[in-house]
Design a protein around this motif. Structure first.
Motif, PDB file in Angstrom:
ATOM      1  N   ASN A  60       0.853  -1.190   0.000  1.00  0.00           N
ATOM      2  CA  ASN A  60       0.000   0.000   0.000  1.00  0.00           C
ATOM      3  C   ASN A  60       0.886   1.236   0.000  1.00  0.00           C
ATOM      4  O   ASN A  60       2.099   1.156   0.199  1.00  0.00           O
ATOM      5  CB  ASN A  60      -0.989  -0.029   1.165  1.00  0.00           C
ATOM      6  CG  ASN A  60      -0.296   0.066   2.505  1.00  0.00           C
ATOM      7  OD1 ASN A  60       0.895  -0.159   2.622  1.00  0.00           O
ATOM      8  ND2 ASN A  60      -1.050   0.370   3.525  1.00  0.00           N
ATOM      9  N   ASN A  61       0.268   2.378  -0.232  1.00  0.00           N
ATOM     10  CA  ASN A  61       1.064   3.590  -0.404  1.00  0.00           C
ATOM     11  C   ASN A  61       0.245   4.809  -0.007  1.00  0.00           C
ATOM     12  O   ASN A  61      -0.916   4.927  -0.396  1.00  0.00           O
ATOM     13  CB  ASN A  61       1.472   3.695  -1.888  1.00  0.00           C
ATOM     14  CG  ASN A  61       2.446   4.801  -2.139  1.00  0.00           C
ATOM     15  OD1 ASN A  61       3.422   4.964  -1.410  1.00  0.00           O
ATOM     16  ND2 ASN A  61       2.197   5.581  -3.177  1.00  0.00           N
ATOM     17  N   GLY A  62       0.828   5.689   0.749  1.00  0.00           N
ATOM     18  CA  GLY A  62       0.135   6.924   1.119  1.00  0.00           C
ATOM     19  C   GLY A  62       0.592   8.095   0.266  1.00  0.00           C
ATOM     20  O   GLY A  62       1.726   8.114  -0.218  1.00  0.00           O
ATOM     21  N   CYS A  63      -0.272   9.064   0.075  1.00  0.00           N
ATOM     22  CA  CYS A  63       0.098  10.271  -0.681  1.00  0.00           C
ATOM     23  C   CYS A  63       1.159  11.067   0.068  1.00  0.00           C
ATOM     24  O   CYS A  63       1.930  11.803  -0.530  1.00  0.00           O
ATOM     25  CB  CYS A  63      -1.122  11.157  -0.893  1.00  0.00           C
ATOM     26  SG  CYS A  63      -2.373  10.447  -1.956  1.00  0.00           S
ATOM     27  N   TYR A  64       1.133  10.935   1.370  1.00  0.00           N
ATOM     28  CA  TYR A  64       2.136  11.639   2.168  1.00  0.00           C
ATOM     29  C   TYR A  64       2.487  10.759   3.354  1.00  0.00           C
ATOM     30  O   TYR A  64       1.700   9.906   3.780  1.00  0.00           O
ATOM     31  CB  TYR A  64       1.597  12.995   2.638  1.00  0.00           C
ATOM     32  CG  TYR A  64       0.424  12.901   3.592  1.00  0.00           C
ATOM     33  CD1 TYR A  64       0.621  12.922   4.973  1.00  0.00           C
ATOM     34  CD2 TYR A  64      -0.871  12.749   3.112  1.00  0.00           C
ATOM     35  CE1 TYR A  64      -0.442  12.821   5.847  1.00  0.00           C
ATOM     36  CE2 TYR A  64      -1.938  12.643   3.983  1.00  0.00           C
ATOM     37  CZ  TYR A  64      -1.719  12.685   5.343  1.00  0.00           C
ATOM     38  OH  TYR A  64      -2.780  12.577   6.206  1.00  0.00           O
ATOM     39  N   ARG A  65       3.694  10.946   3.868  1.00  0.00           N
ATOM     40  CA  ARG A  65       4.137  10.145   4.999  1.00  0.00           C
ATOM     41  C   ARG A  65       3.243  10.440   6.199  1.00  0.00           C
ATOM     42  O   ARG A  65       3.023  11.593   6.544  1.00  0.00           O
ATOM     43  CB  ARG A  65       5.590  10.482   5.327  1.00  0.00           C
ATOM     44  CG  ARG A  65       6.224   9.501   6.295  1.00  0.00           C
ATOM     45  CD  ARG A  65       7.682   9.749   6.418  1.00  0.00           C
ATOM     46  NE  ARG A  65       7.950  11.152   6.732  1.00  0.00           N
ATOM     47  CZ  ARG A  65       9.147  11.655   6.953  1.00  0.00           C
ATOM     48  NH1 ARG A  65      10.201  10.901   6.886  1.00  0.00           N
ATOM     49  NH2 ARG A  65       9.298  12.929   7.231  1.00  0.00           N
ATOM     50  N   GLY A  66       2.703   9.421   6.771  1.00  0.00           N
ATOM     51  CA  GLY A  66       1.860   9.606   7.936  1.00  0.00           C
ATOM     52  C   GLY A  66       0.377   9.517   7.661  1.00  0.00           C
ATOM     53  O   GLY A  66      -0.418   9.581   8.598  1.00  0.00           O
ATOM     54  N   CYS A  67      -0.012   9.395   6.383  1.00  0.00           N
ATOM     55  CA  CYS A  67      -1.445   9.212   6.112  1.00  0.00           C
ATOM     56  C   CYS A  67      -1.912   7.957   6.839  1.00  0.00           C
ATOM     57  O   CYS A  67      -1.349   6.880   6.632  1.00  0.00           O
ATOM     58  CB  CYS A  67      -1.721   9.081   4.613  1.00  0.00           C
ATOM     59  SG  CYS A  67      -3.456   8.651   4.296  1.00  0.00           S
ATOM     60  N   PRO A  68      -2.949   8.047   7.670  1.00  0.00           N
ATOM     61  CA  PRO A  68      -3.367   6.877   8.448  1.00  0.00           C
ATOM     62  C   PRO A  68      -4.117   5.844   7.614  1.00  0.00           C
ATOM     63  O   PRO A  68      -4.370   4.743   8.087  1.00  0.00           O
ATOM     64  CB  PRO A  68      -4.284   7.489   9.516  1.00  0.00           C
ATOM     65  CG  PRO A  68      -4.827   8.723   8.877  1.00  0.00           C
ATOM     66  CD  PRO A  68      -3.733   9.246   7.985  1.00  0.00           C
ATOM     67  N   ILE A  69      -4.469   6.203   6.398  1.00  0.00           N
ATOM     68  CA  ILE A  69      -5.226   5.274   5.553  1.00  0.00           C
ATOM     69  C   ILE A  69      -4.319   4.639   4.498  1.00  0.00           C
ATOM     70  O   ILE A  69      -4.344   3.431   4.305  1.00  0.00           O
ATOM     71  CB  ILE A  69      -6.412   5.996   4.883  1.00  0.00           C
ATOM     72  CG1 ILE A  69      -7.325   6.587   5.964  1.00  0.00           C
ATOM     73  CG2 ILE A  69      -7.182   5.045   3.989  1.00  0.00           C
ATOM     74  CD1 ILE A  69      -8.461   7.436   5.432  1.00  0.00           C
ATOM     75  N   ALA A  70      -3.537   5.452   3.825  1.00  0.00           N
ATOM     76  CA  ALA A  70      -2.613   4.947   2.797  1.00  0.00           C
ATOM     77  C   ALA A  70      -3.345   4.031   1.822  1.00  0.00           C
ATOM     78  O   ALA A  70      -2.990   2.872   1.638  1.00  0.00           O
ATOM     79  CB  ALA A  70      -1.425   4.232   3.446  1.00  0.00           C
ATOM     80  N   CYS A  71      -4.366   4.582   1.190  1.00  0.00           N
ATOM     81  CA  CYS A  71      -5.209   3.759   0.316  1.00  0.00           C
ATOM     82  C   CYS A  71      -4.566   3.486  -1.048  1.00  0.00           C
ATOM     83  O   CYS A  71      -5.056   2.658  -1.802  1.00  0.00           O
ATOM     84  CB  CYS A  71      -6.564   4.418   0.115  1.00  0.00           C
ATOM     85  SG  CYS A  71      -6.502   5.923  -0.882  1.00  0.00           S
ATOM     86  N   GLY A  72      -3.490   4.184  -1.388  1.00  0.00           N
ATOM     87  CA  GLY A  72      -2.863   3.964  -2.691  1.00  0.00           C
ATOM     88  C   GLY A  72      -2.268   2.574  -2.812  1.00  0.00           C
ATOM     89  O   GLY A  72      -1.929   1.935  -1.806  1.00  0.00           O
ATOM     90  N   ARG A  73      -2.151   2.115  -4.030  1.00  0.00           N
ATOM     91  CA  ARG A  73      -1.608   0.783  -4.285  1.00  0.00           C
ATOM     92  C   ARG A  73      -0.343   0.864  -5.122  1.00  0.00           C
ATOM     93  O   ARG A  73      -0.248   1.681  -6.048  1.00  0.00           O
ATOM     94  CB  ARG A  73      -2.611  -0.099  -5.067  1.00  0.00           C
ATOM     95  CG  ARG A  73      -4.002  -0.238  -4.462  1.00  0.00           C
ATOM     96  CD  ARG A  73      -4.027  -1.089  -3.216  1.00  0.00           C
ATOM     97  NE  ARG A  73      -3.913  -0.283  -2.024  1.00  0.00           N
ATOM     98  CZ  ARG A  73      -3.996  -0.751  -0.782  1.00  0.00           C
ATOM     99  NH1 ARG A  73      -4.216  -2.037  -0.573  1.00  0.00           N
ATOM    100  NH2 ARG A  73      -3.859   0.039   0.254  1.00  0.00           N
TER     101      ARG A  73
HETATM  102  S1  SF4 Z   1      -6.437   8.460   2.148  1.00  0.00           S
HETATM  103 FE1  SF4 Z   1      -5.585   7.752   0.219  1.00  0.00          FE
HETATM  104  S2  SF4 Z   1      -5.988   9.459  -1.245  1.00  0.00           S
HETATM  105 FE2  SF4 Z   1      -6.235  10.273   0.842  1.00  0.00          FE
HETATM  106  S3  SF4 Z   1      -4.220  11.151   1.367  1.00  0.00           S
HETATM  107 FE3  SF4 Z   1      -4.257   9.028   2.162  1.00  0.00          FE
HETATM  108  S4  SF4 Z   1      -3.358   7.786   0.539  1.00  0.00           S
HETATM  109 FE4  SF4 Z   1      -3.916   9.757  -0.364  1.00  0.00          FE
END
Ligand code: SF4
Length: 116
Positions: free
Chosen positions: A59-72
């Motif tokens: 998984n991958n976050g848009c920024y360091r520390g995003c608690p969701i990191a929904c990117g793949r």
């Molecule tokens: S939730 Fe997903 S789209 Fe929103 S900042 Fe985090 S990684 Fe990016």
């Protein structure tokens, strides 16, 4: 941030990202099939499972520390559609390159997200 981090929704998006909606949306009749000539295809769960089990790198976050990191980050290790690990295999792109055009080959879809 603590509320988000502890929520089931955030945990689901962290584990499965937006592509995790392919199966549920297909089952619910909200999956863009054949350019919206239909709203379900019956293949969403199977295609997602293959993506998750064989092609998801992390998984991958848009920024360091995003608690969701929904990117793949996904790729295809070998074969006709061999593809380096890359960002871009999300719900909309994978749906566009599978259900939307009736393509059952998830590897071709992942490769298409790389080219796009
Ligand atoms: S939730 Fe997903 S789209 Fe929103 S900042 Fe985090 S990684 Fe990016």
């Amino acid at each position: 941030m603590d509320i988000i981090r502890d929520s089931e929704t955030a945990a689901g998006f962290k584990e499965h990202g937006t592509p995790g909606d392919m199966g549920p949306n297909d089952a619910a009749g909200d999956w863009p099939t054949k350019n919206w000539h239909s709203n379900s295809w019956g293949k969403g769960e199977e295609l997602y499972d293959k993506f998750f089990e064989q092609h998801l790198v992390k998984n991958n976050g848009c920024y360091r520390g995003c608690p969701i990191a929904c990117g793949r980050i996904a790729g295809v290790k070998a074969g006709k559609f061999q593809t380096p690990a890359h960002e871009g295999s999300e719900y909309e792109s994978l749906s566009a390159f599978t259900a939307f055009v009736l393509n059952e080959d998830i590897e071709a879809a992942i490769h298409s997200t790389y080219l796009g």
